[in-house]
Scaffold this active site. Structure first.
Site, PDB file in Angstrom:
ATOM      1  N   ARG A  73     -45.465 -24.094  10.571  1.00  0.00           N
ATOM      2  CA  ARG A  73     -46.246 -24.568   9.392  1.00  0.00           C
ATOM      3  C   ARG A  73     -45.783 -25.630   8.601  1.00  0.00           C
ATOM      4  O   ARG A  73     -44.658 -25.564   8.373  1.00  0.00           O
ATOM      5  CB  ARG A  73     -46.690 -23.394   8.755  1.00  0.00           C
TER       6      ARG A  73
ATOM      7  N   ARG B  75     -46.468 -24.147  -3.805  1.00  0.00           N
ATOM      8  CA  ARG B  75     -47.336 -23.218  -3.512  1.00  0.00           C
ATOM      9  C   ARG B  75     -47.140 -22.082  -4.371  1.00  0.00           C
ATOM     10  O   ARG B  75     -48.069 -21.504  -4.980  1.00  0.00           O
ATOM     11  CB  ARG B  75     -47.312 -22.664  -1.943  1.00  0.00           C
TER      12      ARG B  75
ATOM     13  N   ARG C 221     -39.450 -17.291   8.423  1.00  0.00           N
ATOM     14  CA  ARG C 221     -40.851 -17.090   9.013  1.00  0.00           C
ATOM     15  C   ARG C 221     -40.707 -18.683   9.777  1.00  0.00           C
ATOM     16  O   ARG C 221     -41.158 -18.574  11.148  1.00  0.00           O
ATOM     17  CB  ARG C 221     -42.033 -17.428   8.241  1.00  0.00           C
TER      18      ARG C 221
HETATM   19  P1  AMP Z   1     -52.088 -19.369   3.276  1.00  0.00           P
HETATM   20  O1  AMP Z   1     -51.811 -19.339   4.803  1.00  0.00           O
HETATM   21  O2  AMP Z   1     -52.728 -18.281   2.839  1.00  0.00           O
HETATM   22  O3  AMP Z   1     -50.890 -19.449   2.670  1.00  0.00           O
HETATM   23  O4  AMP Z   1     -52.717 -20.768   2.764  1.00  0.00           O
HETATM   24  C1  AMP Z   1     -52.342 -22.006   3.199  1.00  0.00           C
HETATM   25  C2  AMP Z   1     -52.952 -23.050   2.417  1.00  0.00           C
HETATM   26  O5  AMP Z   1     -54.034 -23.256   2.678  1.00  0.00           O
HETATM   27  C3  AMP Z   1     -52.569 -22.888   1.071  1.00  0.00           C
HETATM   28  O6  AMP Z   1     -51.576 -23.495   0.455  1.00  0.00           O
HETATM   29  C4  AMP Z   1     -53.771 -23.852   0.474  1.00  0.00           C
HETATM   30  O7  AMP Z   1     -53.758 -25.029   0.604  1.00  0.00           O
HETATM   31  C5  AMP Z   1     -55.066 -23.347   1.349  1.00  0.00           C
HETATM   32  N1  AMP Z   1     -55.589 -22.427   1.192  1.00  0.00           N
HETATM   33  C6  AMP Z   1     -55.712 -20.849   1.917  1.00  0.00           C
HETATM   34  N2  AMP Z   1     -56.700 -20.237   0.942  1.00  0.00           N
HETATM   35  C7  AMP Z   1     -57.076 -20.803   0.066  1.00  0.00           C
HETATM   36  C8  AMP Z   1     -58.023 -20.384  -1.039  1.00  0.00           C
HETATM   37  N3  AMP Z   1     -58.474 -19.344  -0.917  1.00  0.00           N
HETATM   38  N4  AMP Z   1     -58.115 -21.221  -1.936  1.00  0.00           N
HETATM   39  C9  AMP Z   1     -57.752 -22.502  -1.853  1.00  0.00           C
HETATM   40  N5  AMP Z   1     -56.762 -23.065  -0.889  1.00  0.00           N
HETATM   41  C10 AMP Z   1     -56.596 -22.142  -0.055  1.00  0.00           C
END
Ligand code: AMP
Length: 198
Positions: free
Chosen positions: A139, A150, A127
């Site tokens: 990212r 993560r 990605r």
């Molecule tokens: P993602 O794009 O969904 O992988 O999210 C990227 C980052 O945003 C995550 O690793 C968290 O740091 C934060 N994040 C996104 N969604 C949440 C959530 N529902 N709760 C807490 N942190 C979140």
């Protein structure tokens, strides 16, 4: 239709959510995208979330719950929405319940994309490479070291949600290791079956 997509980072939730948006005409609510936008905008929430996101940890429940509660009241969510990357903790799952019940609406289905962890690091690296090749920003958390964190956060805090939704009779699983079109087809089959059961 109100739907939750569950699965570890790199499972394909975002890709499948975009396809659902096109097919069903309801918005994708990605808390990751919303938080990245807040970081980009330099807002108060963005400033608080940035370091946590860069470390691969979860942003506080209070912050993400507030963001989602505000978002689902917008007009484009009236017909439904796809929650992508939210809820990610049991506290958030309880918050969704009360947000929806306060508005007199319910959740239709929770779809878990089941994937093989070993394949995920490769997907994340790809990605990042694809984004770079397309001239898009990469990212900061799409690298193997942060990805490991993560994934740990996922197993510690998010994986228990499968049991939570299973117990409520809402959970459906889809093989996230199949090719993208096959996963889409399986999701559509799940949604059709859920609609028929209602
Ligand atoms: P993602 O794009 O969904 O992988 O999210 C990227 C980052 O945003 C995550 O690793 C968290 O740091 C934060 N994040 C996104 N969604 C949440 C959530 N529902 N709760 C807490 N942190 C979140």
């Amino acid at each position: 239709m109100r739907l939750i997509l569950l699965g570890p980072p790199g499972a394909g939730k975002g890709t499948q959510a975009q396809r659902l948006v096109e097919k069903h005409g309801i918005p994708q609510l990605s808390t990751g995208d919303m938080l990245r936008a807040a970081v980009q905008a330099g807002s108060e929430v963005g400033k608080r979330a940035k370091a946590v996101m860069d470390a691969g940890e979860l942003v506080s429940d209070a912050i993400v719950n507030a963001i989602v509660a505000e978002r689902i009241d917008q007009a484009d969510c009236a017909k439904g929405f796809i929650l992508d990357g939210y809820p990610r903790t049991l506290v958030q799952a309880d918050a969704v319940e009360s947000m929806l019940s306060q508005r007199g609406i319910g959740l239709d289905t929770v779809i878990e994309l089941v994937v093989d962890d070993r394949a995920l690091v490769g997907r994340i690296v790809k990605r990042a490479e694809d984004a770079k090749a397309a001239g898009q920003p990469v990212r900061k958390d799409d690298n193997p070291a942060v990805f490991e964190e993560r994934l740990r956060e996922y197993y510690k805090k998010t994986a228990p949600l499968t049991g939570y939704y299973y117990a409520k009779g809402k959970l459906r699983t889809v093989d996230g290791m199949a090719n993208i079109d096959a996963v889409t087809a399986e999701i559509e089959a799940v949604l059709t079956a859920a609609a028929e059961a209602r």
